[in-house]
Design an enzyme around this catalytic site. Structure first.
Site, PDB file in Angstrom:
ATOM      1  N   SER A 142       0.850  -1.192   0.000  1.00  9.97           N
ATOM      2  CA  SER A 142       0.000   0.000   0.000  1.00  9.97           C
ATOM      3  C   SER A 142       0.887   1.243   0.000  1.00  9.97           C
ATOM      4  O   SER A 142       2.009   1.218   0.516  1.00  9.97           O
ATOM      5  CB  SER A 142      -0.864   0.005   1.259  1.00  9.97           C
ATOM      6  OG  SER A 142      -1.459   1.259   1.445  1.00  9.97           O
ATOM      7  N   TYR A 155      -1.276  -0.569  10.243  1.00  9.20           N
ATOM      8  CA  TYR A 155      -1.402  -0.927   8.821  1.00  9.20           C
ATOM      9  C   TYR A 155      -0.125  -0.553   8.051  1.00  9.20           C
ATOM     10  O   TYR A 155       0.397  -1.346   7.259  1.00  9.20           O
ATOM     11  CB  TYR A 155      -2.612  -0.199   8.259  1.00  9.20           C
ATOM     12  CG  TYR A 155      -2.982  -0.510   6.834  1.00  9.20           C
ATOM     13  CD1 TYR A 155      -3.678  -1.668   6.504  1.00  9.20           C
ATOM     14  CD2 TYR A 155      -2.647   0.366   5.801  1.00  9.20           C
ATOM     15  CE1 TYR A 155      -4.036  -1.940   5.193  1.00  9.20           C
ATOM     16  CE2 TYR A 155      -2.998   0.108   4.486  1.00  9.20           C
ATOM     17  CZ  TYR A 155      -3.700  -1.052   4.184  1.00  9.20           C
ATOM     18  OH  TYR A 155      -4.048  -1.322   2.876  1.00  9.20           O
TER      19      TYR A 155
END
Ligand code: NDP
Length: 244
Positions: A142, A155
């Site tokens: 990501s 995350y």
């Protein structure tokens, strides 16, 4: 390759969102699909039906990637008869919170699904690929793992960890003709991002729109199928210019 003689793509977290688009794209490229997911049987069955309608075989395989034992039990018996030519590690979750409020559960659930899961799955697959002396592995990280994102310490850590893991693995297996690369999406319209207000993110994106799952899937498909391939150990963004 499997019993049908077709190449096999293992798409981890292929039931919904980006993973679903990747599974459909790889099926269109001629792969039979091993489609894994955690518990959304309805979404997995719908994706399988769409793949089967194209004439490809699709096996749906539910297990929790965060559990080594469950992952091994789900994949090892299948690996006795077939070796995936391609593995896309796409499963992932987000549990956003500022670090000062983040619970141990929010930290551990994200790291164990996103990062431990990569180890748990790849540990099963890589031995078969090494024996076959070929393979393509694509890891979905990501933008948050590249640049960090407030409210996503868990995350971002897991996604940055995936980049390090993939680069190290690329050094281990490159000589055996196994290519490992990372795709780092920005804001892509899926259930995961459904609650993020567009007006908050659009000013950050030079293309002035969020991305579509199919736009991630096209790059993954290229990395999995392109015969003239000297791309290895790289992180490629699909983010509309959000990070450059
Ligand atoms: P979705 O929430 O739409 O889909 C997630 C997929 O992962 C589902 O197939 C889900 O299975 C599976 N999954 C989740 N947890 C587990 C688990 N513990 N064990 C097995 N499978 C699991 O996510 P997206 O499509 O939005 O995201 C896909 C990937 O792309 C993720 O890794 C995400 O971090 C990454 N990403 C997404 C971005 C975005 O903007 N959407 C941006 C950058 C990266 P089930 O259906 O059973 O729940």
């Amino acid at each position: 390759m499997g019993t049908t003689g077709n190449r096999i793509a293992l798409v981890v977290g292929g039931s919904r969102g980006i993973g679903r688009a990747i599974a459909l794209k790889l099926a269109a490229s001629g792969f039979d699909i091993w489609l894994t997911y955690k518990g959304n049987h309805e979404a997995a069955a719908s994706t399988r039906a769409e793949i089967e309608a194209t004439g490809r075989v699709c096996e749906t395989i539910p297990f929790d990637v965060a559990s080594f034992a469950e992952t091994e039990a789900a994949l090892l018996p299948r690996l006795e008869n077939a070796t995936p030519d391609v593995m896309v590690y796409n499963s992932g979750i987000a549990r956003d919170n500022l670090l000062m409020w983040m619970s141990p559960e929010e930290w551990h659930s994200v790291v164990s699904t996103n990062l431990d899961g990569f180890f748990n799955v790849t540990r099963q697959i890589v031995f078969a690929m090494l024996k076959a002396k070929r393979g393509r592995i694509v890891v979905i990280s990501s933008t948050s793992g590249q640049v960090g994102q407030a409210g996503q310490v868990n995350y971002s850590a897991s996604k940055a960890g995936l980049i390090g893991a993939a680069k190290a693995l690329a050094r281990e297996v490159g000589k055996k003709n196994i290519l490992v690369n990372v795709v780092a999406p920005g804001f892509i319209e899926t259930e995961m991002t459904a609650e993020i207000p567009a007006e908050q993110v659009l000013p950050l994106i030079p293309l002035n729109r969020v991305g579509r799952s199919e736009e991630v899937a096209s790059l993954v498909d290229f990395l999995c199928t392109e015969p003239n391939m000297y791309i290895h150990g790289q992180v490629i963004g699909v983010n509309g210019g959000l990070a450059m």
